[in-house]
Design a protein around this motif. Structure first.
Motif, PDB file in Angstrom:
ATOM      1  N   LYS A   9       0.791  -1.233   0.000  1.00  0.00           N
ATOM      2  CA  LYS A   9       0.000   0.000   0.000  1.00  0.00           C
ATOM      3  C   LYS A   9       0.818   1.275   0.000  1.00  0.00           C
ATOM      4  CE  LYS A   9      -3.763  -2.449   1.903  1.00  0.00           C
ATOM      5  NZ  LYS A   9      -4.972  -2.627   2.456  1.00  0.00           N
ATOM      6  N   ALA A  10       2.018   1.233  -0.531  1.00  0.00           N
ATOM      7  CA  ALA A  10       2.835   2.446  -0.611  1.00  0.00           C
ATOM      8  C   ALA A  10       2.611   3.193  -1.920  1.00  0.00           C
ATOM      9  CB  ALA A  10       4.318   2.076  -0.473  1.00  0.00           C
ATOM     10  N   LEU A  11       1.904   2.576  -2.855  1.00  0.00           N
ATOM     11  CA  LEU A  11       1.765   3.136  -4.196  1.00  0.00           C
ATOM     12  C   LEU A  11       0.297   3.144  -4.595  1.00  0.00           C
ATOM     13  CD1 LEU A  11       3.495   4.010  -6.669  1.00  0.00           C
ATOM     14  CD2 LEU A  11       3.398   1.647  -7.415  1.00  0.00           C
ATOM     15  N   THR A  12      -0.129   4.209  -5.246  1.00  0.00           N
ATOM     16  CA  THR A  12      -1.499   4.299  -5.754  1.00  0.00           C
ATOM     17  C   THR A  12      -1.467   4.696  -7.219  1.00  0.00           C
ATOM     18  OG1 THR A  12      -1.759   6.649  -5.250  1.00  0.00           O
ATOM     19  CG2 THR A  12      -2.331   5.102  -3.481  1.00  0.00           C
ATOM     20  N   LEU A  13      -2.610   4.592  -7.883  1.00  0.00           N
ATOM     21  CA  LEU A  13      -2.683   5.023  -9.276  1.00  0.00           C
ATOM     22  C   LEU A  13      -2.366   6.502  -9.408  1.00  0.00           C
ATOM     23  CD1 LEU A  13      -5.776   3.066 -10.593  1.00  0.00           C
ATOM     24  CD2 LEU A  13      -3.384   2.716 -11.191  1.00  0.00           C
ATOM     25  N   ARG A  14      -2.616   7.278  -8.367  1.00  0.00           N
ATOM     26  CA  ARG A  14      -2.297   8.705  -8.398  1.00  0.00           C
ATOM     27  C   ARG A  14      -0.800   8.924  -8.620  1.00  0.00           C
ATOM     28  NH1 ARG A  14      -4.337  10.848  -3.473  1.00  0.00           N
ATOM     29  NH2 ARG A  14      -2.354  10.290  -2.592  1.00  0.00           N
ATOM     30  N   LEU A  36      -4.297  -1.474  -6.154  1.00  0.00           N
ATOM     31  CA  LEU A  36      -4.506  -0.922  -7.497  1.00  0.00           C
ATOM     32  C   LEU A  36      -5.740  -1.570  -8.130  1.00  0.00           C
ATOM     33  CD1 LEU A  36      -0.828  -1.033  -8.831  1.00  0.00           C
ATOM     34  CD2 LEU A  36      -2.046   0.943  -7.904  1.00  0.00           C
ATOM     35  N   THR A  37      -6.576  -0.778  -8.773  1.00  0.00           N
ATOM     36  CA  THR A  37      -7.772  -1.307  -9.423  1.00  0.00           C
ATOM     37  C   THR A  37      -7.580  -1.437 -10.926  1.00  0.00           C
ATOM     38  OG1 THR A  37      -8.694   0.919  -9.535  1.00  0.00           O
ATOM     39  CG2 THR A  37      -9.346  -0.457  -7.657  1.00  0.00           C
ATOM     40  N   GLU A  38      -6.496  -0.912 -11.423  1.00  0.00           N
ATOM     41  CA  GLU A  38      -6.146  -1.098 -12.828  1.00  0.00           C
ATOM     42  C   GLU A  38      -4.632  -1.105 -12.965  1.00  0.00           C
ATOM     43  OE1 GLU A  38      -6.465   3.034 -15.085  1.00  0.00           O
ATOM     44  OE2 GLU A  38      -8.311   2.567 -14.016  1.00  0.00           O
ATOM     45  N   ILE A  39      -4.186  -1.695 -14.040  1.00  0.00           N
ATOM     46  CA  ILE A  39      -2.752  -1.781 -14.297  1.00  0.00           C
ATOM     47  C   ILE A  39      -2.306  -0.490 -14.972  1.00  0.00           C
ATOM     48  CG2 ILE A  39      -0.961  -3.040 -15.563  1.00  0.00           C
ATOM     49  CD1 ILE A  39      -2.782  -5.510 -15.401  1.00  0.00           C
ATOM     50  N   PRO A  40      -1.207   0.115 -14.518  1.00  0.00           N
ATOM     51  CA  PRO A  40      -0.722   1.348 -15.137  1.00  0.00           C
ATOM     52  C   PRO A  40       0.034   1.048 -16.442  1.00  0.00           C
ATOM     53  CG  PRO A  40       0.689   0.749 -13.309  1.00  0.00           C
ATOM     54  CD  PRO A  40      -0.447  -0.241 -13.326  1.00  0.00           C
ATOM     55  N   TYR A  41      -0.730   0.649 -17.461  1.00  0.00           N
ATOM     56  CA  TYR A  41      -0.128   0.210 -18.729  1.00  0.00           C
ATOM     57  C   TYR A  41       0.766   1.265 -19.356  1.00  0.00           C
ATOM     58  CZ  TYR A  41      -3.494  -3.621 -18.624  1.00  0.00           C
ATOM     59  OH  TYR A  41      -4.208  -4.718 -18.266  1.00  0.00           O
ATOM     60  N   ASN A  58      -3.900  -7.023  -5.422  1.00  0.00           N
ATOM     61  CA  ASN A  58      -4.425  -5.685  -5.657  1.00  0.00           C
ATOM     62  C   ASN A  58      -5.937  -5.829  -5.813  1.00  0.00           C
ATOM     63  OD1 ASN A  58      -2.257  -3.539  -5.851  1.00  0.00           O
ATOM     64  ND2 ASN A  58      -1.361  -5.116  -7.142  1.00  0.00           N
ATOM     65  N   GLY A  59      -6.582  -4.923  -6.496  1.00  0.00           N
ATOM     66  CA  GLY A  59      -8.023  -5.001  -6.703  1.00  0.00           C
ATOM     67  C   GLY A  59      -8.390  -5.118  -8.165  1.00  0.00           C
ATOM     68  N   LEU A  60      -7.521  -5.742  -8.950  1.00  0.00           N
ATOM     69  CA  LEU A  60      -7.738  -5.825 -10.395  1.00  0.00           C
ATOM     70  C   LEU A  60      -8.947  -6.679 -10.736  1.00  0.00           C
ATOM     71  CD1 LEU A  60      -4.034  -6.412 -11.472  1.00  0.00           C
ATOM     72  CD2 LEU A  60      -5.269  -4.239 -11.403  1.00  0.00           C
ATOM     73  N   LYS A  61      -9.781  -6.177 -11.662  1.00  0.00           N
ATOM     74  CA  LYS A  61     -10.960  -6.918 -12.115  1.00  0.00           C
ATOM     75  C   LYS A  61     -10.808  -7.414 -13.540  1.00  0.00           C
ATOM     76  CE  LYS A  61     -14.141  -4.645  -9.031  1.00  0.00           C
ATOM     77  NZ  LYS A  61     -15.344  -3.853  -8.867  1.00  0.00           N
ATOM     78  N   GLU A  62      -9.839  -6.862 -14.264  1.00  0.00           N
ATOM     79  CA  GLU A  62      -9.613  -7.294 -15.645  1.00  0.00           C
ATOM     80  C   GLU A  62      -8.160  -7.074 -16.040  1.00  0.00           C
ATOM     81  OE1 GLU A  62     -11.445  -5.055 -18.800  1.00  0.00           O
ATOM     82  OE2 GLU A  62     -11.115  -3.161 -17.773  1.00  0.00           O
ATOM     83  N   ILE A  63      -7.749  -7.813 -17.039  1.00  0.00           N
ATOM     84  CA  ILE A  63      -6.444  -7.638 -17.668  1.00  0.00           C
ATOM     85  C   ILE A  63      -6.738  -7.208 -19.102  1.00  0.00           C
ATOM     86  CG2 ILE A  63      -4.277  -8.730 -18.343  1.00  0.00           C
ATOM     87  CD1 ILE A  63      -4.565  -8.707 -15.333  1.00  0.00           C
ATOM     88  N   ARG A  64      -6.389  -5.972 -19.434  1.00  0.00           N
ATOM     89  CA  ARG A  64      -6.689  -5.463 -20.774  1.00  0.00           C
ATOM     90  C   ARG A  64      -5.673  -5.953 -21.799  1.00  0.00           C
ATOM     91  NH1 ARG A  64      -6.867   0.503 -19.178  1.00  0.00           N
ATOM     92  NH2 ARG A  64      -5.287   0.495 -20.787  1.00  0.00           N
TER      93      ARG A  64
END
Length: 108
Positions: A9-14, A36-41, A58-64
């Motif tokens: 939890k040291a890193l966020t999408l922000r 993270l809820t999405e991958i920072p592609y 993390n909290g990923l729901k999909e892999i794009r």
């Protein structure tokens, strides 16, 4: 190997949207356990030597489909997320050799 580990939890999408980029020479990146809820592609694609990526717990729901642009990726850990369906785009990651994908709440 050049390695960065930012877990627990040291890193966020922000951080990514504010311009944080790991060094282009990084080969191993561990961003597990950050919620993270999405991958920072956009940022990961800038890592041409990235061969190991841990995005577990993390909290990923999909892999794009963007994951296929990580052409040097050999090892990927996506376990412990919220993925409901097997990530079909992973079939097209050219050099992927090892995949850890459990546990996830698979429905398929």
């Amino acid at each position: 190997k050049k390695q960065i580990q930012i877990a627990s939890k040291a890193l966020t999408l922000r951080h990514f949207s504010n311009g944080w980029y790991p060094s282009a020479f990084v080969q191993v990146l561990d961003i597990s356990g950050n919620g993270l809820t999405e991958i920072p592609y956009k940022q990961l694609i800038q890592l041409p030597h990235l061969s190991e990526l841990n995005i577990s717990n993390n909290g990923l729901k999909e892999i794009r489909r963007d994951i296929t642009k990580l052409s040097s990726l050999k090892v990927l850990d996506i376990g412990g997320n919220n993925l409901s369906f097997p990530p079909i785009p992973l079939i097209d990651v050219p050099n992927l050799q090892k995949l850890r994908w459990n546990p996830n709440p698979w429905k398929a």
